[in-house]
Design an enzyme around this catalytic site. Structure first.
Site, short mmCIF file in Angstrom:
data_model
loop_
_atom_site.label_atom_id
_atom_site.label_comp_id
_atom_site.label_asym_id
_atom_site.label_seq_id
_atom_site.Cartn_x
_atom_site.Cartn_y
_atom_site.Cartn_z
N ARG A 75 7.27 4.81 2.10
CA ARG A 75 8.66 4.34 2.12
C ARG A 75 8.81 3.00 1.44
NH1 ARG A 75 10.46 4.50 7.81
NH2 ARG A 75 10.89 6.63 7.18
N TYR A 76 7.91 2.11 1.75
CA TYR A 76 7.96 0.76 1.18
C TYR A 76 7.09 0.71 -0.07
CZ TYR A 76 9.74 -0.73 5.79
OH TYR A 76 10.47 -0.91 6.93
N CYS A 133 8.28 8.75 22.85
CA CYS A 133 7.66 8.78 21.51
C CYS A 133 8.67 9.11 20.41
CB CYS A 133 6.54 9.79 21.48
SG CYS A 133 5.73 9.86 19.87
N ARG A 138 7.74 10.15 17.39
CA ARG A 138 7.29 11.30 16.61
C ARG A 138 7.07 12.52 17.48
NH1 ARG A 138 3.69 7.59 13.87
NH2 ARG A 138 5.01 6.61 12.30
N CYS A 182 -2.83 12.12 21.13
CA CYS A 182 -2.84 10.81 21.79
C CYS A 182 -3.56 10.98 23.10
CB CYS A 182 -1.42 10.33 22.06
SG CYS A 182 -0.50 10.04 20.55
N LYS A 186 12.67 -0.76 8.59
CA LYS A 186 12.98 -1.56 9.77
C LYS A 186 13.93 -2.70 9.39
CE LYS A 186 8.36 -0.51 11.37
NZ LYS A 186 7.93 0.23 10.15
N ASP A 218 14.79 0.66 13.39
CA ASP A 218 14.21 1.47 12.32
C ASP A 218 15.36 2.39 11.90
OD1 ASP A 218 12.24 2.31 10.59
OD2 ASP A 218 10.74 2.56 12.17
N CYS A 243 3.55 9.24 25.38
CA CYS A 243 4.66 8.40 25.84
C CYS A 243 5.92 9.26 25.84
CB CYS A 243 4.87 7.23 24.89
SG CYS A 243 3.35 6.36 24.52
N ARG A 266 3.03 -0.30 0.67
CA ARG A 266 2.23 0.14 1.81
C ARG A 266 2.61 1.56 2.24
NH1 ARG A 266 6.13 -3.39 2.70
NH2 ARG A 266 7.25 -3.58 4.67
N ASP A 324 14.73 4.60 19.06
CA ASP A 324 15.40 5.35 17.99
C ASP A 324 16.03 6.65 18.50
OD1 ASP A 324 13.51 7.36 17.93
OD2 ASP A 324 12.16 6.04 16.82
C1 LIG Z 1 6.68 0.52 9.90
C2 LIG Z 1 6.26 1.16 8.66
C3 LIG Z 1 5.41 0.50 7.78
C4 LIG Z 1 4.88 -0.89 8.04
O1 LIG Z 1 5.91 -1.82 8.00
P1 LIG Z 1 5.63 -3.38 8.26
O2 LIG Z 1 6.99 -3.96 8.37
O3 LIG Z 1 4.86 -3.89 7.09
O4 LIG Z 1 4.83 -3.47 9.51
C5 LIG Z 1 5.06 1.15 6.62
N1 LIG Z 1 5.52 2.38 6.33
C6 LIG Z 1 6.35 3.04 7.15
C7 LIG Z 1 6.83 4.38 6.77
C8 LIG Z 1 6.75 2.45 8.35
O5 LIG Z 1 7.56 3.11 9.17
S1 SF4 Z 2 4.36 6.46 21.00
FE1 SF4 Z 2 3.87 8.60 20.45
S2 SF4 Z 2 2.28 8.42 18.88
FE2 SF4 Z 2 2.39 6.42 19.94
S3 SF4 Z 2 0.85 6.56 21.57
FE3 SF4 Z 2 2.81 7.16 22.45
S4 SF4 Z 2 2.84 9.41 22.26
FE4 SF4 Z 2 1.26 8.65 20.87
#
Ligand SMILES: *Cc1c(COP(=O)(O)O)cnc(C)c1O
Ligand code: SF4
Length: 376
Positions: free
Chosen positions: A116-117, A136, A138, A129, A341, A334, A133, A120, A297
């Protein structure tokens, strides 16, 4: 208090005296996965069991005996329980809920990578996991037990990263990468380290909170070989900061790995100023730097955890200036559907023109800063 303690000892099927307690694989093998298992730890009515079973059809449960031991079973609103044990609210879907709230799928050029960025990527290496959670992000994919990356997936993801020399930061996440064996994780990290343009490697893990015994000397010795390694973990409540968790964090930072924390603002769990303050101060005290505080989210079935955005802004505003700047995380949303973010906060800027900047300090007093004047 004394009664609570006795109850805990009676109710918990496993306890710290078990010779295997500090073995992380034992913790995973003995984690609580069904309502029947759970009823041996927490008294459950038939209705509650039914409710839990309904939720488990959507998102599985796993609670390590260690994390379960932190539940105060006398408290129906216990913050550990609320994060680990399903509530019927999970089966209610809100009109704003999204299956893929952060739009990660459309930004995935190859399986396991979210790009996305510019500089990175997120590298999702497992969907497992040690504790699921309830809040979560995802949920749509996490919890599918067998979905750990295979050799082909690793090769493709590594090739994508090698082919894109703007990538200088790889964030290994999941699921929880630290539920993988040290050997498998080393296979991935070792390959990343051979890529010249990859500078930092980060790991996102909840293990220090839910399975602190996973932070073994073997794991730390492995990670140390691949510096610069950074880790972000996920504490949400001061009750999670135990001697075991502290020990795990200290081992990580003593290995030269900067350790950050990402919390999610959760209704009824940490949406009170005093709870958040205690959490943040205790994190700093064990050398964990609060990094982000996320607005919860739009993941499906977690609307009961969402607070208003004003709650988050107010908490951060109320703490800023009153406690060390190191203890204050960046409050972010996010962006739904995937804009990254976005920092959200109190506006200290009262006005700004060519002449001066008028601003408010943490106590609400007004100050002026004259703009620089360059005559020549
Ligand atoms: C959160 C995230 C990152 C890391 O973002 P930072 O602000 O550098 O911590 C990188 N890629 C994705 C897709 C993310 O959701
Ligand atoms: S937030 Fe989701 S991915 Fe992260 S530790 Fe909890 S269950 Fe696992």
């Amino acid at each position: 208090m004394a009664l609570g303690h006795i109850m805990r000892t009676i109710m918990n099927r496993y306890n710290k005296n078990d010779p295997e307690w500090n073995n992380w694989q034992w913790q995973i093998a003995h984690s609580i996965k069904t309502s029947d298992d759970l009823s041996q730890h927490i008294p459950l009515t038939d209705q509650r069991k039914d409710d839990i079973n309904k939720c488990l059809a959507n998102f599985r449960m796993a609670i390590t005996p260690y994390y379960a031991s932190l539940i105060n079973i006398g408290d129906p609103k216990d913050p550990i329980m609320m994060q680990a044990v399903p509530s019927i609210d999970e089966t209610y879907f809100n009109e704003n809920d999204l299956l893929d709230p952060l739009g990660e799928e459309k930004e995935s050029p190859v399986p396991h990578i979210v790009h996305r960025y510019p500089d990175r990527v997120l590298f999702l290496v497992t969907l497992r996991c040690s504790m699921y959670c309830r809040h979560c992000t995802r949920k749509r994919v996490v919890g599918e037990v067998d979905k750990e990356i295979d050799e082909k997936g690793i090769t493709e993801a590594i090739k994508y990263i090698s082919d894109h020399d703007q990538i200088r930061d790889v964030l290994i996440s999941g699921g929880d990468p630290l539920v993988m064996t040290t050997a498998k994780l080393e296979g991935i990290i070792g390959k990343l380290r051979t890529i010249k343009h990859v500078d930092i490697i980060r790991i996102g893990t909840r293990v220090p909170v839910v399975l602190p015994m996973r932070i073994t000397d073997e794991l730390i010795d492995m990670l140390k070989k691949y510096h610069p390694i950074w880790i972000n973990t996920h504490f949400n409540h001061p009750n999670e900061i135990t001697d075991e968790a502290k020990n795990a964090c200290i081992k990580i930072v003593n290995a030269g790995i900067p350790l950050g924390n990402q919390s999610v603002l959760l209704k009824g769990i940490n949406d009170q100023k005093d709870v958040m303050k205690e959490l943040l101060l205790r994190l700093v005290s064990m050398r964990v730097r609060p990094y982000y505080l996320y607005q919860c989210d739009l993941s499906k079935g977690i609307s009961h955890f969402r607070t208003t955005v004003d709650t988050g802004i107010d908490i951060i505003h109320a703490l800023t200036g009153h406690i060390s700047g190191y203890a204050i995380p960046k409050y972010v949303i996010d962006a739904p559907t995937g804009g990254g973010k976005i920092p959200i906060g109190y506006n200290y800027l009262v006005s700004k023109d060519d002449q001066e900047v008028v601003m408010e300090n943490y106590l609400g007093k007004i100050y002026r800063y004259p703009q620089p004047k360059h005559n020549r």
